[in-house]
Enzyme design. Structure first.
Site, short mmCIF file in Angstrom:
data_model
loop_
_atom_site.label_atom_id
_atom_site.label_comp_id
_atom_site.label_asym_id
_atom_site.label_seq_id
_atom_site.Cartn_x
_atom_site.Cartn_y
_atom_site.Cartn_z
N LEU A 70 0.83 -1.21 0.00
CA LEU A 70 0.00 0.00 0.00
C LEU A 70 0.86 1.26 0.00
O LEU A 70 1.99 1.24 0.46
CB LEU A 70 -0.96 0.01 1.20
CG LEU A 70 -0.41 0.00 2.63
CD1 LEU A 70 0.08 1.36 3.07
CD2 LEU A 70 -1.47 -0.49 3.58
N GLY B 176 11.36 10.24 -0.42
CA GLY B 176 11.51 10.17 1.03
C GLY B 176 10.50 9.20 1.58
O GLY B 176 10.06 8.29 0.87
N CYS C 263 9.44 4.32 3.87
CA CYS C 263 9.82 3.04 3.26
C CYS C 263 11.05 3.11 2.36
O CYS C 263 12.06 2.47 2.64
CB CYS C 263 8.64 2.46 2.49
SG CYS C 263 7.30 1.96 3.57
N1 LIG Z 1 3.89 2.97 5.98
C1 LIG Z 1 3.84 2.44 4.78
O1 LIG Z 1 3.44 3.09 3.79
C2 LIG Z 1 4.25 1.01 4.56
C3 LIG Z 1 3.91 0.38 3.37
C4 LIG Z 1 4.29 -0.95 3.18
C5 LIG Z 1 5.02 -1.60 4.16
N2 LIG Z 1 5.36 -0.94 5.31
C6 LIG Z 1 6.10 -1.68 6.33
O2 LIG Z 1 5.18 -2.08 7.34
C7 LIG Z 1 5.80 -2.04 8.63
C8 LIG Z 1 5.01 -1.13 9.56
O3 LIG Z 1 5.09 0.19 9.04
P1 LIG Z 1 4.18 1.37 9.62
O4 LIG Z 1 4.46 2.56 8.77
O5 LIG Z 1 2.77 0.89 9.78
O6 LIG Z 1 4.83 1.55 11.07
P2 LIG Z 1 4.30 2.44 12.27
O7 LIG Z 1 5.50 2.87 13.02
O8 LIG Z 1 3.32 3.45 11.77
O9 LIG Z 1 3.45 1.41 13.17
C9 LIG Z 1 3.99 0.39 13.95
C10 LIG Z 1 3.15 0.27 15.22
O10 LIG Z 1 3.50 -0.90 15.92
C11 LIG Z 1 3.42 -0.65 17.31
N3 LIG Z 1 4.18 -1.70 18.01
C12 LIG Z 1 5.52 -1.91 18.02
N4 LIG Z 1 5.80 -3.02 18.75
C13 LIG Z 1 4.63 -3.50 19.20
C14 LIG Z 1 4.26 -4.63 20.00
N5 LIG Z 1 5.17 -5.47 20.49
N6 LIG Z 1 2.95 -4.82 20.27
C15 LIG Z 1 2.00 -3.99 19.80
N7 LIG Z 1 2.29 -2.91 19.05
C16 LIG Z 1 3.59 -2.66 18.74
C17 LIG Z 1 4.00 0.75 17.41
O11 LIG Z 1 3.63 1.37 18.65
C18 LIG Z 1 3.39 1.44 16.19
O12 LIG Z 1 2.13 2.03 16.50
C19 LIG Z 1 7.24 -1.61 8.38
O13 LIG Z 1 8.04 -2.74 8.24
C20 LIG Z 1 7.14 -0.86 7.05
O14 LIG Z 1 8.36 -0.87 6.35
C21 LIG Z 1 4.97 0.33 5.54
#
Ligand SMILES: NC(=O)c1ccc[n+]([C@@H]2O[C@H](COP(=O)([O-])OP(=O)(O)OC[C@H]3O[C@@H](n4cnc5c(N)ncnc54)[C@H](O)[C@@H]3O)[C@@H](O)[C@H]2O)c1
Length: 443
Positions: free
Chosen positions: A157, A265, A268
């Protein structure tokens, strides 16, 4: 199906809400209690178009809930998604501490068969580390007979369009070595591809993990290629827009991701390419193109800041006397995410030279404040800040910046100078209005 999403950030919240929308029972587990409280009150901690409505509907209809009780979430679910962050570690590789902590928590809590799905972006081999971590905890509890499968299901996404992207994915990747698990995962995603007929690709776990990094590295390289060319365009008097048309009409190239700007930026691309480079280095292989992409992207941000610096230097003006207004702080429009946003680096470069900066962003102000503190002024409105400004720099192409009242802009500014980092204006039209205009690669 009964699902728990562990980590309610950009990916966990969107994914959880969309699975609930298709009729699944979803519990989003989040360790940040403030976020859980916000969500329980009906507030969404991130800005993502369409997300609030889906969350509200599914909470109301009883399919979506939030909690910080990870044990109950895991025990009541068949499928546990890991959606926690994988930030860049100190050595340039992906930091897996959050992912492996969740794996440990799963091993500490599970009491029957589970499918553990890694949706976080993780380096090749993480699936095995997750499996070993869970197994070790089960052994410690004397429960090593409990079966489980680990799946890699990378997420594609895009912030700003995340709900749409998740509801109609161009492809879904499932990495698993178990046919039965593949069938369950396919069934889970079937409603999302039913009308489009887009593929659910089943592959081995390692290939699934690497496919995500490969996609991000390729896209970042495509953008960076155009950014590099834009600098050449400035030097030789060619127009990157016309070059894009000339290239993008070739179906082998395609028109998307060919817009030059201030550099990529976000949460990701920057970290994922660095992690991929590091994974490869660890195996004794240099990813030459990816390393060049990293360098060229850094240069692009410096190039844009340098245009502003050079202009005022040539005018013989002291940066301390110069007010720069910045429109846009987030790494792209329609998100509040400023992680690794080019605006942050550009602002820091200008501050280092002594310029006075004020900034406005429709969604990213709070997150930017957390990074930049009081080193800049934060405007309440994108016009008022122009009063006395010596230059306006557009860094994020929010729609509201595309057709502003240019007469008003010009009247407010002390000097009518525009640095258009996203090429959202027509150079001829803007110059005809009396502005000094600099785009990126517009000749
Ligand atoms: N943001 C994007 O557009 C996107 C798109 C594709 C993939 N990703 C990947 O997905 C993953 C997550 O990205 P994101 O942007 O959603 O991260 P984020 O930082 O927005 O969210 C992660 C959440 O996990 C919580 N968390 C951490 N450890 C925890 C635990 N043990 N128990 C419960 N909650 C916990 C944190 O408090 C945080 O709210 C990353 O690996 C990222 O690279 C992100």
């Amino acid at each position: 199906m009964k699902i728990c999403m562990i980590g309610a950030g950009y990916v966990g919240l969107v994914t959880g809400a969309c699975f609930a929308e298709m009729g699944n029972d979803v519990i989003c587990i989040e360790e940040n209690k403030d976020k859980v409280k916000m969500l329980e009150k009906g507030n969404v901690p991130i800005y993502e178009p369409g997300l609030k409505e889906i969350i509200e509907r599914n909470v109301k209809e009883g399919r979506l809930s939030f909690s910080y009780d990870i044990s109950t979430g895991i025990q009541n679910s068949l499928i546990c998604f890991i959606t926690v962050g994988t930030p860049l570690g100190d050595d340039g590789s992906a930091d897996l501490k959050y992912v492996l902590r969740v794996a440990g928590q799963i091993g500490d809590s599970m009491n029957d068969y589970k499918i553990i799905v890694d949706k976080s972006t993780v380096p090749v081999g993480t699936g095995e580390m997750v499996r070993e971590t869970i197994l070790k905890r089960l052994e410690e509890r004397g429960l090593s007979h409990i079966e489980f499968d680990v799946v890699s299901n990378p997420e594609f996404l895009k912030e700003g369009n995340a709900v749409q992207d998740f509801m109609r994915p161009e492809r879904v990747i499932i990495g698993t070595d178990n046919i039965r698990t593949a069938e369950i995962m396919k069934a889970l995603y079937e409603p999302f591809v039913r009308t489009s007929n887009n593929p659910v690709l089943i592959m081995d776990i390692r290939s699934a993990e690497l496919a995500k990094y490969a996609s991000n590295a390729f896209l970042a390289t495509k953008i960076t290629f155009m950014n590099e060319l834009s600098i050449l365009c400035d030097k030789v008097g060619a127009d990157i827009f016309q070059i894009r048309e000339g290239m993008g009409t070739d179906s082998r190239i395609g028109p998307r991701f060919l817009l030059a700007g201030v550099g990529y930026g976000g949460s990701c691309f920057p970290k994922d390419i660095q992690a991929l480079v590091k994974t490869s280095k660890n195996k004794g292989h240099t990813l030459e193109i990816c390393e060049a992409t990293l360098r060229a992207n850094q240069r692009q941000k410096e190039y844009f800041a340098g245009k502003i610096v050079s202009f005022f230097k040539e005018e013989g003006l002291d940066p301390k006397e110069i007010n720069i207004a910045i429109w846009g702080l987030t790494f792209k429009p329609k998100t509040d995410d400023v992680r690794d946003a080019p605006a942050i680096d550009i602002i820091r470069a200008l501050l280092e030279r002594g310029f006075n900066i004020s900034a406005y962003d429709p969604q990213g102000m709070d997150n930017a404040k957390a990074i930049l503190g009081n080193s800049i002024a934060y405007a309440k409105d994108h016009y008022d800040m122009l009063d006395g400004a010596d230059a306006l720099a557009i860094v994020t192409e929010w729609n509201m910046f595309k057709s502003p009242d240019m007469k008003r802009v010009k009247e407010l500014m002390r000097r009518p100078v525009i640095f258009d980092g996203r090429n959202i204006y027509s150079p001829d039209e803007i110059r005809a209005m009396g502005f000094t205009y600099f785009g990126v690669g517009r000749g």
